[in-house]
Scaffold this motif. Structure first.
Motif, PDB file in Angstrom:
ATOM      1  N   GLN A   1     -11.170  12.900   2.808  1.00  0.00           N
ATOM      2  CA  GLN A   1      -9.982  12.466   3.376  1.00  0.00           C
ATOM      3  C   GLN A   1     -10.051  11.165   3.973  1.00  0.00           C
ATOM      4  O   GLN A   1     -11.107  10.862   5.036  1.00  0.00           O
ATOM      5  N   SER A   2      -9.338  10.276   3.810  1.00  0.00           N
ATOM      6  CA  SER A   2      -9.272   8.823   4.468  1.00  0.00           C
ATOM      7  C   SER A   2      -8.899   8.931   5.950  1.00  0.00           C
ATOM      8  O   SER A   2      -8.042   9.611   6.234  1.00  0.00           O
ATOM      9  N   GLN A   3      -9.605   8.323   6.647  1.00  0.00           N
ATOM     10  CA  GLN A   3      -9.391   8.074   8.161  1.00  0.00           C
ATOM     11  C   GLN A   3      -8.444   6.789   8.519  1.00  0.00           C
ATOM     12  O   GLN A   3      -8.031   6.616   9.529  1.00  0.00           O
ATOM     13  N   LEU A   4      -8.359   5.845   7.469  1.00  0.00           N
ATOM     14  CA  LEU A   4      -7.640   4.757   7.621  1.00  0.00           C
ATOM     15  C   LEU A   4      -6.051   5.291   8.015  1.00  0.00           C
ATOM     16  O   LEU A   4      -5.311   5.700   7.391  1.00  0.00           O
ATOM     17  N   GLU A   5      -5.690   4.394   9.336  1.00  0.00           N
ATOM     18  CA  GLU A   5      -4.254   4.506   9.743  1.00  0.00           C
ATOM     19  C   GLU A   5      -3.340   3.319   9.403  1.00  0.00           C
ATOM     20  O   GLU A   5      -2.172   3.652   9.106  1.00  0.00           O
ATOM     21  N   GLU A   6      -3.885   2.324   9.241  1.00  0.00           N
ATOM     22  CA  GLU A   6      -3.185   1.252   9.054  1.00  0.00           C
ATOM     23  C   GLU A   6      -3.734   0.236   8.165  1.00  0.00           C
ATOM     24  O   GLU A   6      -4.934  -0.003   8.192  1.00  0.00           O
ATOM     25  N   LEU A   7      -2.900  -0.193   7.347  1.00  0.00           N
ATOM     26  CA  LEU A   7      -3.340  -1.260   6.376  1.00  0.00           C
ATOM     27  C   LEU A   7      -2.490  -2.429   6.346  1.00  0.00           C
ATOM     28  O   LEU A   7      -1.388  -2.275   5.768  1.00  0.00           O
ATOM     29  N   HIS A   8      -2.919  -3.571   6.755  1.00  0.00           N
ATOM     30  CA  HIS A   8      -1.955  -4.641   6.789  1.00  0.00           C
ATOM     31  C   HIS A   8      -2.520  -5.692   5.727  1.00  0.00           C
ATOM     32  O   HIS A   8      -3.514  -6.347   5.573  1.00  0.00           O
ATOM     33  N   LEU A   9      -1.869  -5.769   4.650  1.00  0.00           N
ATOM     34  CA  LEU A   9      -2.090  -6.768   3.366  1.00  0.00           C
ATOM     35  C   LEU A   9      -0.907  -7.684   3.336  1.00  0.00           C
ATOM     36  O   LEU A   9      -1.028  -8.612   2.270  1.00  0.00           O
ATOM     37  N   GLY A  10      -0.130  -7.786   3.938  1.00  0.00           N
ATOM     38  CA  GLY A  10       0.893  -8.835   4.256  1.00  0.00           C
ATOM     39  C   GLY A  10       0.383 -10.526   3.997  1.00  0.00           C
ATOM     40  O   GLY A  10      -0.721 -10.804   4.684  1.00  0.00           O
ATOM     41  N   ARG A  11       1.027 -11.005   3.205  1.00  0.00           N
ATOM     42  CA  ARG A  11       0.849 -12.467   2.859  1.00  0.00           C
ATOM     43  C   ARG A  11      -0.588 -12.574   2.190  1.00  0.00           C
ATOM     44  O   ARG A  11      -1.332 -13.747   2.509  1.00  0.00           O
ATOM     45  N   ASN A  12      -1.028 -11.656   1.395  1.00  0.00           N
ATOM     46  CA  ASN A  12      -2.365 -11.861   1.062  1.00  0.00           C
ATOM     47  C   ASN A  12      -2.023 -12.256  -0.900  1.00  0.00           C
ATOM     48  O   ASN A  12      -3.197 -12.124  -1.369  1.00  0.00           O
ATOM     49  N   ASN A  13      -0.929 -11.904  -1.100  1.00  0.00           N
ATOM     50  CA  ASN A  13      -0.769 -12.406  -2.748  1.00  0.00           C
ATOM     51  C   ASN A  13      -1.598 -11.422  -3.548  1.00  0.00           C
ATOM     52  O   ASN A  13      -2.366 -12.044  -4.367  1.00  0.00           O
ATOM     53  N   ILE A  14      -1.619 -10.226  -3.099  1.00  0.00           N
ATOM     54  CA  ILE A  14      -2.473  -9.137  -3.810  1.00  0.00           C
ATOM     55  C   ILE A  14      -2.407  -9.142  -5.649  1.00  0.00           C
ATOM     56  O   ILE A  14      -3.569  -8.746  -6.072  1.00  0.00           O
ATOM     57  N   GLY A  15      -1.373  -9.785  -5.932  1.00  0.00           N
ATOM     58  CA  GLY A  15      -1.421  -9.786  -7.317  1.00  0.00           C
ATOM     59  C   GLY A  15      -1.452  -8.592  -8.189  1.00  0.00           C
ATOM     60  O   GLY A  15      -1.344  -7.427  -7.676  1.00  0.00           O
ATOM     61  N   ARG A  16      -1.539  -8.839  -9.834  1.00  0.00           N
ATOM     62  CA  ARG A  16      -1.280  -7.364 -10.212  1.00  0.00           C
ATOM     63  C   ARG A  16      -2.825  -6.676 -10.099  1.00  0.00           C
ATOM     64  O   ARG A  16      -2.696  -5.362 -10.092  1.00  0.00           O
ATOM     65  N   ASP A  17      -3.699  -7.355 -10.143  1.00  0.00           N
ATOM     66  CA  ASP A  17      -4.918  -6.427 -10.162  1.00  0.00           C
ATOM     67  C   ASP A  17      -5.261  -6.084  -8.687  1.00  0.00           C
ATOM     68  O   ASP A  17      -5.700  -4.803  -8.640  1.00  0.00           O
ATOM     69  N   GLY A  18      -4.929  -6.632  -7.629  1.00  0.00           N
ATOM     70  CA  GLY A  18      -4.909  -5.973  -6.382  1.00  0.00           C
ATOM     71  C   GLY A  18      -3.775  -4.741  -6.200  1.00  0.00           C
ATOM     72  O   GLY A  18      -4.292  -3.631  -5.506  1.00  0.00           O
ATOM     73  N   CYS A  19      -2.890  -5.083  -6.882  1.00  0.00           N
ATOM     74  CA  CYS A  19      -1.925  -3.736  -6.763  1.00  0.00           C
ATOM     75  C   CYS A  19      -2.364  -2.596  -7.747  1.00  0.00           C
ATOM     76  O   CYS A  19      -2.235  -1.561  -7.002  1.00  0.00           O
ATOM     77  N   VAL A  20      -2.864  -2.832  -8.832  1.00  0.00           N
ATOM     78  CA  VAL A  20      -3.512  -1.611  -9.349  1.00  0.00           C
ATOM     79  C   VAL A  20      -4.608  -1.239  -8.710  1.00  0.00           C
ATOM     80  O   VAL A  20      -4.701   0.174  -8.678  1.00  0.00           O
ATOM     81  N   ALA A  21      -5.489  -2.036  -8.099  1.00  0.00           N
ATOM     82  CA  ALA A  21      -6.783  -1.367  -7.312  1.00  0.00           C
ATOM     83  C   ALA A  21      -5.959  -0.570  -6.051  1.00  0.00           C
ATOM     84  O   ALA A  21      -6.612   0.561  -5.610  1.00  0.00           O
ATOM     85  N   LEU A  22      -5.113  -1.214  -5.496  1.00  0.00           N
ATOM     86  CA  LEU A  22      -4.403  -0.298  -4.401  1.00  0.00           C
ATOM     87  C   LEU A  22      -3.776   1.132  -4.866  1.00  0.00           C
ATOM     88  O   LEU A  22      -3.776   2.010  -4.267  1.00  0.00           O
ATOM     89  N   VAL A  23      -3.136   1.003  -6.146  1.00  0.00           N
ATOM     90  CA  VAL A  23      -2.488   2.230  -6.395  1.00  0.00           C
ATOM     91  C   VAL A  23      -3.539   3.228  -6.842  1.00  0.00           C
ATOM     92  O   VAL A  23      -3.433   4.322  -6.469  1.00  0.00           O
ATOM     93  N   ASN A  24      -4.554   2.901  -7.488  1.00  0.00           N
ATOM     94  CA  ASN A  24      -5.697   3.671  -7.688  1.00  0.00           C
ATOM     95  C   ASN A  24      -6.241   4.415  -6.442  1.00  0.00           C
ATOM     96  O   ASN A  24      -6.616   5.383  -6.451  1.00  0.00           O
ATOM     97  N   THR A  25      -6.306   3.690  -5.319  1.00  0.00           N
ATOM     98  CA  THR A  25      -6.974   4.207  -3.966  1.00  0.00           C
ATOM     99  C   THR A  25      -6.180   4.983  -3.460  1.00  0.00           C
ATOM    100  O   THR A  25      -6.465   6.155  -3.189  1.00  0.00           O
ATOM    101  N   LEU A  26      -5.000   4.618  -3.600  1.00  0.00           N
ATOM    102  CA  LEU A  26      -3.711   5.725  -2.789  1.00  0.00           C
ATOM    103  C   LEU A  26      -3.580   6.895  -3.521  1.00  0.00           C
ATOM    104  O   LEU A  26      -3.354   7.935  -3.186  1.00  0.00           O
ATOM    105  N   CYS A  27      -3.805   7.003  -4.981  1.00  0.00           N
ATOM    106  CA  CYS A  27      -3.652   8.059  -5.876  1.00  0.00           C
ATOM    107  C   CYS A  27      -5.177   8.923  -5.657  1.00  0.00           C
ATOM    108  O   CYS A  27      -4.820  10.369  -5.717  1.00  0.00           O
TER     109      CYS A  27
END
Length: 130
Positions: A1-27
């Motif tokens: 179980q993740s203990q992370l409560e806040e994730l601030h990625l605003g204004r980082n232009n995470i792009g397609r690869d970053g988005c895919v990585a975030l989705v995989n992590t959240l899943c």
């Protein structure tokens, strides 16, 4: 179980690869403690938002979602959020959708998607965009 409560990625232009990585992590977070997710100003489009919604479905504690200033999100992207809003486990209290030009169709999709939602208490969007 993740203990992370806040994730601030605003204004980082995470792009397609970053988005895919975030989705995989959240899943893979089966029981996430994530309560605050800021993805504002990241050039997120409808396709990326749809994928993110799939990942956020595991985040039953998510209370704040910031998507402002992602001007590539249209009515289709707003519509893809409906399953998240209508989920029995949805705990979203605040959604920021400012400076997204989703138009009349997006406003209708948003209203339809929020029908029956019992957790949301704050919704921010630019009235000239709807």
């Amino acid at each position: 179980q993740s203990q992370l409560e806040e994730l601030h990625l605003g204004r980082n232009n995470i792009g397609r690869d970053g988005c895919v990585a975030l989705v995989n992590t959240l899943c893979v977070w089966q029981s996430s403690n994530l309560k605050f997710l800021d993805l504002s100003s990241n050039n997120i489009d409808d396709l990326r938002l749809c994928a993110l919604v799939e990942g956020m479905s595991n985040c039953s504690n998510l209370q704040n979602l910031y998507l402002s200033d992602n001007d590539q999100i249209t009515a289709a992207g707003i519509r893809s959020m409906s399953p998240l809003f209508q989920s029995e486990s949805c705990s979203l209290q605040c959604i920021m959708l400012e400076n997204i030009n989703f138009g009349d169709d997006g406003a209708i999709a948003l209203a339809d998607g929020l029908r029956g939602n019992k957790s949301l208490s704050r919704l921010f969007f630019d009235p000239t965009s709807a």
